[in-house]
Design a protein around this motif. Structure first.
Motif, PDB file in Angstrom:
ATOM      1  N   ARG A   1      11.752 -17.151 -57.287  1.00  0.00           N
ATOM      2  CA  ARG A   1      11.262 -17.947 -56.161  1.00  0.00           C
ATOM      3  C   ARG A   1      10.143 -17.171 -55.493  1.00  0.00           C
ATOM      4  O   ARG A   1       9.907 -16.017 -55.811  1.00  0.00           O
ATOM      5  N   ASP A   2       9.460 -17.801 -54.558  1.00  0.00           N
ATOM      6  CA  ASP A   2       8.477 -17.081 -53.758  1.00  0.00           C
ATOM      7  C   ASP A   2       9.197 -16.036 -52.913  1.00  0.00           C
ATOM      8  O   ASP A   2      10.376 -16.183 -52.608  1.00  0.00           O
ATOM      9  N   GLY A   3       8.495 -15.019 -52.525  1.00  0.00           N
ATOM     10  CA  GLY A   3       9.081 -14.013 -51.651  1.00  0.00           C
ATOM     11  C   GLY A   3       9.690 -12.864 -52.415  1.00  0.00           C
ATOM     12  O   GLY A   3       9.565 -12.734 -53.636  1.00  0.00           O
ATOM     13  N   LEU A   4      10.373 -12.035 -51.656  1.00  0.00           N
ATOM     14  CA  LEU A   4      10.968 -10.820 -52.203  1.00  0.00           C
ATOM     15  C   LEU A   4      12.327 -11.091 -52.828  1.00  0.00           C
ATOM     16  O   LEU A   4      13.029 -12.022 -52.429  1.00  0.00           O
ATOM     17  N   PRO A   5      12.724 -10.238 -53.782  1.00  0.00           N
ATOM     18  CA  PRO A   5      14.081 -10.357 -54.315  1.00  0.00           C
ATOM     19  C   PRO A   5      15.088  -9.878 -53.273  1.00  0.00           C
ATOM     20  O   PRO A   5      14.715  -9.227 -52.283  1.00  0.00           O
ATOM     21  N   ASP A   6      16.341 -10.180 -53.481  1.00  0.00           N
ATOM     22  CA  ASP A   6      17.384  -9.649 -52.612  1.00  0.00           C
ATOM     23  C   ASP A   6      17.372  -8.127 -52.748  1.00  0.00           C
ATOM     24  O   ASP A   6      17.242  -7.600 -53.856  1.00  0.00           O
ATOM     25  N   ALA A   7      17.511  -7.427 -51.634  1.00  0.00           N
ATOM     26  CA  ALA A   7      17.486  -5.964 -51.659  1.00  0.00           C
ATOM     27  C   ALA A   7      18.635  -5.433 -52.502  1.00  0.00           C
ATOM     28  O   ALA A   7      19.778  -5.876 -52.363  1.00  0.00           O
ATOM     29  N   ALA A   8      18.323  -4.500 -53.375  1.00  0.00           N
ATOM     30  CA  ALA A   8      19.331  -3.967 -54.293  1.00  0.00           C
ATOM     31  C   ALA A   8      20.010  -2.719 -53.760  1.00  0.00           C
ATOM     32  O   ALA A   8      21.036  -2.312 -54.278  1.00  0.00           O
ATOM     33  N   GLY A   9      19.448  -2.079 -52.744  1.00  0.00           N
ATOM     34  CA  GLY A   9      20.025  -0.837 -52.246  1.00  0.00           C
ATOM     35  C   GLY A   9      19.676   0.319 -53.154  1.00  0.00           C
ATOM     36  O   GLY A   9      18.975   0.173 -54.151  1.00  0.00           O
ATOM     37  N   PRO A  10      20.201   1.515 -52.831  1.00  0.00           N
ATOM     38  CA  PRO A  10      19.873   2.684 -53.636  1.00  0.00           C
ATOM     39  C   PRO A  10      20.432   2.545 -55.055  1.00  0.00           C
ATOM     40  O   PRO A  10      21.505   1.963 -55.253  1.00  0.00           O
ATOM     41  N   PRO A  11      19.715   3.098 -56.038  1.00  0.00           N
ATOM     42  CA  PRO A  11      20.200   2.994 -57.412  1.00  0.00           C
ATOM     43  C   PRO A  11      21.400   3.906 -57.653  1.00  0.00           C
ATOM     44  O   PRO A  11      21.534   4.949 -57.016  1.00  0.00           O
ATOM     45  N   SER A  12      22.246   3.499 -58.575  1.00  0.00           N
ATOM     46  CA  SER A  12      23.340   4.363 -59.021  1.00  0.00           C
ATOM     47  C   SER A  12      22.728   5.521 -59.815  1.00  0.00           C
ATOM     48  O   SER A  12      21.561   5.446 -60.225  1.00  0.00           O
ATOM     49  N   PRO A  13      23.471   6.578 -60.082  1.00  0.00           N
ATOM     50  CA  PRO A  13      22.928   7.663 -60.907  1.00  0.00           C
ATOM     51  C   PRO A  13      22.454   7.164 -62.282  1.00  0.00           C
ATOM     52  O   PRO A  13      21.418   7.611 -62.785  1.00  0.00           O
ATOM     53  N   GLU A  14      23.173   6.223 -62.871  1.00  0.00           N
ATOM     54  CA  GLU A  14      22.779   5.674 -64.169  1.00  0.00           C
ATOM     55  C   GLU A  14      21.472   4.888 -64.058  1.00  0.00           C
ATOM     56  O   GLU A  14      20.600   4.996 -64.912  1.00  0.00           O
ATOM     57  N   GLN A  15      21.336   4.099 -62.982  1.00  0.00           N
ATOM     58  CA  GLN A  15      20.105   3.338 -62.769  1.00  0.00           C
ATOM     59  C   GLN A  15      18.930   4.270 -62.493  1.00  0.00           C
ATOM     60  O   GLN A  15      17.820   4.039 -62.972  1.00  0.00           O
TER      61      GLN A  15
END
Length: 157
Positions: A122-136
């Motif tokens: 959609r237009d706009g920003l994605p939902d905030a994902a927060g800090p990444p996990s160590p694997e991410q």
């Protein structure tokens, strides 16, 4: 999001919305222009581009840059050059976030955005994902290395 009325590629890249305005394959010099919309506080990890300089041109909002020993602010209409091999990052300082262009040559950064991005739903920003996990975080670091970018420090806080 790409439609018949808007043939440009819209991607959600981490917590940002990126529009690929000019692909590095469109011309003969490998130049690409990406438009970014980022939320307040957005700051990528401190990183180094090994193969390309990066130009930031601010369209809306305020960005704080750390580039080598330089710590500076940029506002709508300002441009900042970060040289390959020099650690840099930015932070969106304006409450409404910021919008800016990045201009690079060679396709590495554009490739990274595509590798980690997904089509905007959609237009706009994605939902905030927060800090990444160590694997991410490790997957991000490896993807960056494959595209000539090395993560060398934390984001600005």
């Amino acid at each position: 999001m790409q439609t018949d009325n808007d043939p440009l590629e819209h991607l959600w890249f981490l917590n940002t919305h990126v529009i690929v305005r000019i692909r590095h394959t469109d011309g003969t010099d490998g130049l690409s222009v990406l438009e970014h919309r980022v939320p307040y506080g957005d700051s990528p990890p401190l990183h180094v581009h090994r193969n390309e300089d990066e130009v930031f041109h601010v369209l809306e909002g305020e960005l704080r840059f750390l580039a080598g020993a330089r710590d500076l602010r940029a506002y709508a209409g300002d441009s900042v050059l970060t040289l390959k091999g020099v650690p840099h990052t930015y932070r969106a300082e304006s409450q409404g976030g910021a919008r800016f262009l990045t201009i690079v040559r060679g396709g590495d950064f554009e490739g990274l955005v595509r590798a980690l991005g997904r089509p905007a739903e959609r237009d706009g920003l994605p939902d905030a994902a927060g800090p990444p996990s160590p694997e991410q975080a490790e997957a991000l670091a490896q993807a960056c290395l494959r595209h000539g970018v090395e993560l060398v420090g934390p984001p600005l806080s």
